[in-house]
Design a protein around this motif. Structure first.
Motif, short mmCIF file in Angstrom:
data_model
loop_
_atom_site.label_atom_id
_atom_site.label_comp_id
_atom_site.label_asym_id
_atom_site.label_seq_id
_atom_site.Cartn_x
_atom_site.Cartn_y
_atom_site.Cartn_z
N GLU A 62 0.83 -1.21 0.00
CA GLU A 62 0.00 0.00 0.00
C GLU A 62 0.87 1.26 0.00
N GLY A 95 2.43 2.03 -3.34
CA GLY A 95 1.45 2.64 -4.23
C GLY A 95 1.23 4.10 -3.91
N GLU A 103 1.96 7.45 -6.30
CA GLU A 103 0.97 8.50 -6.53
C GLU A 103 1.50 9.87 -6.08
#
Length: 65
Positions: free
Chosen positions: A20, A23, A27
């Motif tokens: 997580e 990711g 971003e």
């Protein structure tokens, strides 16, 4: 997060959290390149959290041996 918060979690939870965070870092880097990120320091904090996760995973590995 503090290391003690990661040390209490299972290896499966830590691996999920690591994925997580990776990711989120991706971003955040994209937003930062477009100038939309409010706090570029958040990338550094997420990288540090990943390092804490790696440390917790390694410690749990050593305990089981």
């Amino acid at each position: 997060m503090k290391y003690s918060e990661f040390a209490d979690q299972s290896a499966k939870e830590l691996r999920k959290k690591k994925t997580e965070l990776r990711g989120h870092i991706f971003e955040a880097k994209m937003k930062n390149s477009m100038g939309q990120l409010q706090s570029p320091a958040s990338i550094k904090n997420m990288r540090r959290d990943i390092a804490k996760i790696f440390t917790a995973l390694k410690q749990s590995e050593l305990k089981t041996k």
